[in-house]
Design an enzyme around this catalytic site. Structure first.
Site, PDB file in Angstrom:
ATOM      1  N   ASP A   1      -1.909   9.590 -10.904  1.00 48.16           N
ATOM      2  CA  ASP A   1      -1.887   8.886 -11.760  1.00 48.16           C
ATOM      3  C   ASP A   1      -0.644   8.180 -12.215  1.00 48.16           C
ATOM      4  OD1 ASP A   1      -4.769   8.414 -11.570  1.00 48.16           O
ATOM      5  OD2 ASP A   1      -5.176   9.438 -13.592  1.00 48.16           O
TER       6      ASP A   1
ATOM      7  N   ASN B   1      -2.261  12.919  -3.427  1.00 55.07           N
ATOM      8  CA  ASN B   1      -3.387  13.547  -4.579  1.00 55.07           C
ATOM      9  C   ASN B   1      -3.800  14.894  -4.105  1.00 55.07           C
ATOM     10  OD1 ASN B   1      -3.721  11.582  -6.410  1.00 55.07           O
ATOM     11  ND2 ASN B   1      -5.037  10.184  -5.053  1.00 55.07           N
TER      12      ASN B   1
ATOM     13  N   GLU C   1      -4.777   2.357  -4.194  1.00 58.79           N
ATOM     14  CA  GLU C   1      -3.212   2.638  -4.349  1.00 58.79           C
ATOM     15  C   GLU C   1      -2.859   1.288  -3.717  1.00 58.79           C
ATOM     16  OE1 GLU C   1      -5.051   4.618  -0.502  1.00 58.79           O
ATOM     17  OE2 GLU C   1      -5.611   3.995  -2.717  1.00 58.79           O
TER      18      GLU C   1
ATOM     19  N   HIS D   1      -4.932  14.553  -9.057  1.00 57.14           N
ATOM     20  CA  HIS D   1      -5.307  13.336  -9.476  1.00 57.14           C
ATOM     21  C   HIS D   1      -4.436  12.814 -10.875  1.00 57.14           C
ATOM     22  CE1 HIS D   1      -8.214  12.158  -6.601  1.00 57.14           C
ATOM     23  NE2 HIS D   1      -8.758  13.493  -6.529  1.00 57.14           N
TER      24      HIS D   1
ATOM     25  N   ASP E   1       0.940  -1.233   0.015  1.00 58.96           N
ATOM     26  CA  ASP E   1      -0.075  -0.070  -0.123  1.00 58.96           C
ATOM     27  C   ASP E   1       0.913   1.236  -0.117  1.00 58.96           C
ATOM     28  OD1 ASP E   1      -3.032   1.113   0.629  1.00 58.96           O
ATOM     29  OD2 ASP E   1      -1.738   2.271   1.792  1.00 58.96           O
TER      30      ASP E   1
END
Length: 333
Positions: free
Chosen positions: A222, A213, A249, A218, A205
């Site tokens: 990505d 973010n 994630e 965002h 994780d």
């Protein structure tokens, strides 16, 4: 207001319980600005989706399916929807109050992309819906680009092959998706039990990804996910090792014929790789992107392979221990 490539995604909810309908309606409309279409049983669902003789006015962008609905159960309903051919890649999320592992396995085998456990929690519900919609739209866009290119070249046979491959790849990172992992892991588990060999799992994780973010946006998020996917893929030790994007994630690695010691070596390589790459993260640990990992292993001797759940428990322990670390699942946890 929730914004994706499609302004107003159509969310079809196959649910007969009025209380849960109200809950879903309030949660989804408040968080995303769209109102789901409610279908009380499989007959209404098949009519709306155009699977029966009746034809739907619009195609659903995402389907939420309760396990217990009038008529055939949710798993068989998903099978029929997938078999229709019109909803091969449409994201389907199953709702279930059961924690029976067999039911969850059957749901994924039938074609479910994800599941939500009852009682339904708003944060989890919205996160999973957004994730599946985003992945679904990414796949649609990618398939459309592939189609146009292949129409120009006339390679229709090759197009069909590529589209099948896309169904098992994560549209953003390009590594295997959760569906692909579930299929591969079932095969690895059977082989582990049959041959009494080791099998290890690392649940991974990204630390403080929401803050990433919030800080960078965002689009940059990505790009971060893509980099993380490549780092993980390039730091597995053998061709038989397998890494996939598990959702959001979270990533997961399966290491056949690998014990806890071998899995720890892989975890150390991954940690070192993030230290080397030093992806900037102002709100992260040490100002860079780091990961927390949970490790679990089995030798197949008990005839059961539940190590994904065990690795998830170990990951939770790693997070509680301050993140940017790994922890093992042990019988006496």
């Amino acid at each position: 207001m929730f914004a994706l490539n499609k302004p107003n995604p159509i969310i079809a909810c196959v649910e007969d319980d009025a209380d849960i309908q109200m809950l879903l309606s309030v949660y989804i409309s408040n968080a995303m600005g769209v109102y789901p279409v409610f279908l009380k049983d499989s007959t209404e669902a098949f009519d709306f989706l155009g699977i029966t003789e009746s034809k739907a006015a619009e195609n659903a962008d995402l389907i939420i399916m309760d396990y217990q609905i009038p008529g055939i159960n949710g798993i068989n309903a998903i099978k029929k929807i997938r078999e229709s051919g019109s909803y091969t890649d449409t994201p389907i999320i199953m709702i279930t109050a059961s924690d029976d592992q067999k039911i969850l396995e059957q749901a994924f085998e039938a074609g479910a992309n994800d599941f939500i456990a009852k009682p339904i929690r708003k944060t989890e519900l919205i996160a999973r819906i957004k994730s599946q919609l985003r992945l679904g739209f990414e796949m649609d866009l990618r398939k459309e680009r592939e189609k146009k290119l292949l129409e120009l070249s006339g390679k229709l046979e090759e197009a069909n092959k590529k589209l099948k491959e896309i169904a098992f790849l994560d549209g953003l990172t390009g590594i295997p998706n959760r569906r692909h992992f579930d299929i591969a892991f079932r095969s690895m588990g059977k082989q582990t039990i049959r041959n009494q060999t080791n099998l290890s799992i690392i649940m991974i994780d990204i630390d403080h990804f929401k803050l990433y973010n919030d800080t960078y946006g965002h689009l940059q998020g990505d790009e971060c996910l893509k980099k993380v996917g490549m780092i993980l893929k390039s730091n597995l030790l053998r061709p038989t090792d397998f890494v996939a994007r598990y959702g959001g994630e979270e990533f997961i690695a399966a290491l056949p014929e690998t014990d806890l010691h071998g899995a720890e070596e892989v975890a150390k390589r991954i940690q070192a790789a993030f230290e080397t790459e030093r992806i900037p993260h102002d709100k992260g640990i040490g100002g860079i992107v780091t990961v927390s990992m949970g490790i679990a292993s089995t030798d197949g001797s008990d005839g059961k392979v539940f190590i994904v759940e065990y690795a998830d428990e170990a990951l939770y322990t790693a997070k509680l221990s301050g993140r940017n670390t790994y922890r093992f699942w042990r019988l006496d946890n």
